[in-house]
Design an enzyme around this catalytic site. Structure first.
Site, PDB file in Angstrom:
ATOM      1  N   HIS A 167       1.043 -11.188   2.254  1.00  0.00           N
ATOM      2  CA  HIS A 167      -0.086 -10.552   1.574  1.00  0.00           C
ATOM      3  C   HIS A 167      -0.812 -11.485   0.609  1.00  0.00           C
ATOM      4  O   HIS A 167      -2.012 -11.344   0.376  1.00  0.00           O
ATOM      5  CB  HIS A 167       0.392  -9.308   0.821  1.00  0.00           C
ATOM      6  CG  HIS A 167      -0.646  -8.259   0.680  1.00  0.00           C
ATOM      7  ND1 HIS A 167      -0.373  -6.912   0.692  1.00  0.00           N
ATOM      8  CD2 HIS A 167      -1.985  -8.331   0.536  1.00  0.00           C
ATOM      9  CE1 HIS A 167      -1.486  -6.223   0.554  1.00  0.00           C
ATOM     10  NE2 HIS A 167      -2.478  -7.061   0.456  1.00  0.00           N
ATOM     11  N   TYR A 189       0.818  -1.213   0.000  1.00  0.00           N
ATOM     12  CA  TYR A 189       0.000   0.000   0.000  1.00  0.00           C
ATOM     13  C   TYR A 189       0.856   1.269   0.000  1.00  0.00           C
ATOM     14  O   TYR A 189       0.372   2.342  -0.328  1.00  0.00           O
ATOM     15  CB  TYR A 189      -0.912   0.055   1.224  1.00  0.00           C
ATOM     16  CG  TYR A 189      -1.857  -1.095   1.410  1.00  0.00           C
ATOM     17  CD1 TYR A 189      -2.210  -1.946   0.363  1.00  0.00           C
ATOM     18  CD2 TYR A 189      -2.428  -1.338   2.659  1.00  0.00           C
ATOM     19  CE1 TYR A 189      -3.081  -2.997   0.559  1.00  0.00           C
ATOM     20  CE2 TYR A 189      -3.302  -2.388   2.861  1.00  0.00           C
ATOM     21  CZ  TYR A 189      -3.620  -3.219   1.815  1.00  0.00           C
ATOM     22  OH  TYR A 189      -4.482  -4.265   2.024  1.00  0.00           O
TER      23      TYR A 189
END
Length: 307
Positions: A125, A63
């Site tokens: 992730h 992110y």
């Protein structure tokens, strides 16, 4: 089935640690920023969320928002020990290689950018990567690095995102003991995708793995024709709540912890105001039935085709 009524405002990991609804800091916050910029808008949003009562912040290496979370942690009056921080190692995606040379480097970078001595929850992730993307690490080797970080006290809990049952079984086998099994699997979950992969929610819940939901509001935010529109409107009117609150409450009653976000204060408040009403079993089942009849997946279309 729904969980028992009068749901507590926090869930617990299998180790007994409390964890609450997460304020997400996904990539939408950095779309207008260069990679080294710090988004003051996001810092202010996190500070507002903490002021309103959020105590769980979700970020990730991919992110590029760990610096903002770190700045907010530095500026808030809420003690560090009262805030649950989740972040994630990015193992690469498509033609993009892992941002860090190793999972251990990713953890150290997270600690530095967040300005903390430990992370409450560290996730891989995605399990969909090659050793070429990760600079040589298999899923099992990446997990072993997380285990070592937990032993060293750099992370308190470890888990994964977007894992199907075969991936979780690999992590079980790579763990030195059940103490190091994944405690969380963060997946796409909403009425139109009640299992990101076959039987994943039941498997996780039967094995003490807390399921976290990203995109829990997909029926409102992503679907062009919302088959749940009439049902959500009726339930929102019945309980004097918003349709988003009905969806978040539905998620909680399925035993799943939502990750949500908004730039609007009113919606952040709504996301925390979910504990003074309860959907009936019939209403939850109605949402389940309509959702199952109208499947929609926002992410990982190809990866889950055979899972």
């Amino acid at each position: 089935m729904t969980q028992s009524n009068l749901l507590p405002k926090t869930f617990r990991t299998k180790s007994g640690k409390e964890i609450s609804i997460a304020l997400g800091t996904g990539t939408k916050w950095k779309q207008a920023q260069t990679i080294n910029d710090v988004s003051t808008e996001l810092v202010d949003n996190i500070l507002l969320g903490l002021k309103l009562g959020f105590r769980h912040i979700d970020t990730a290496e991919a992110y590029n928002t760990q610096k903002e979370v770190g700045e907010a942690l530095k500026r808030t009056d809420v003690p560090r020990e009262d805030i649950w921080v989740t972040t994630k190692y990015s193992p690469g995606w498509g033609s993009i290689k892992a941002y860090s040379k190793s999972p251990s480097d990713s953890i150290d970078k997270a600690l530095a950018q967040l300005g903390v001595d430990y992370v409450d929850l560290f996730l891989i992730h995605s399990p969909f990567f090659t050793t070429e993307q990760t600079h040589g690490y298999t899923l099992e080797q990446a997990w072993e690095a997380l285990v070592e970080a937990k032993k060293a006290g750099k992370v308190r809990e470890i888990g994964i995102s977007n894992a199907a049952i075969p991936h979780l079984e690999k992590l079980f086998a790579a763990s030195p003991s059940p103490e190091y099994y994944p405690v969380v699997n963060q997946i796409e979950f909403h009425p139109f995708l009640q299992n990101q992969s076959k039987n994943i929610v039941r498997f996780c819940q039967e094995h003490g793995i807390l399921v976290e939901a990203f995109s829990p509001l997909a029926p409102l935010a992503r679907v062009e024709t919302n088959a749940l529109a009439e049902t959500l409107k009726r339930l929102a009117e019945k309980y004097k709540k918003t349709e988003a609150q009905v969806l978040l409450r539905y998620t909680l009653q399925r035993g799943i912890l939502p990750v949500t976000t908004s730039s609007k204060e009113s919606r952040l408040k709504e996301s925390l105001n979910l504990f003074d009403f309860e959907l009936t079993d019939e209403e939850v089942n109605e949402i389940n039935k309509i959702g199952d009849a109208n499947p929609y997946r926002a992410f990982f279309h190809e990866q889950f085709k055979d899972l």
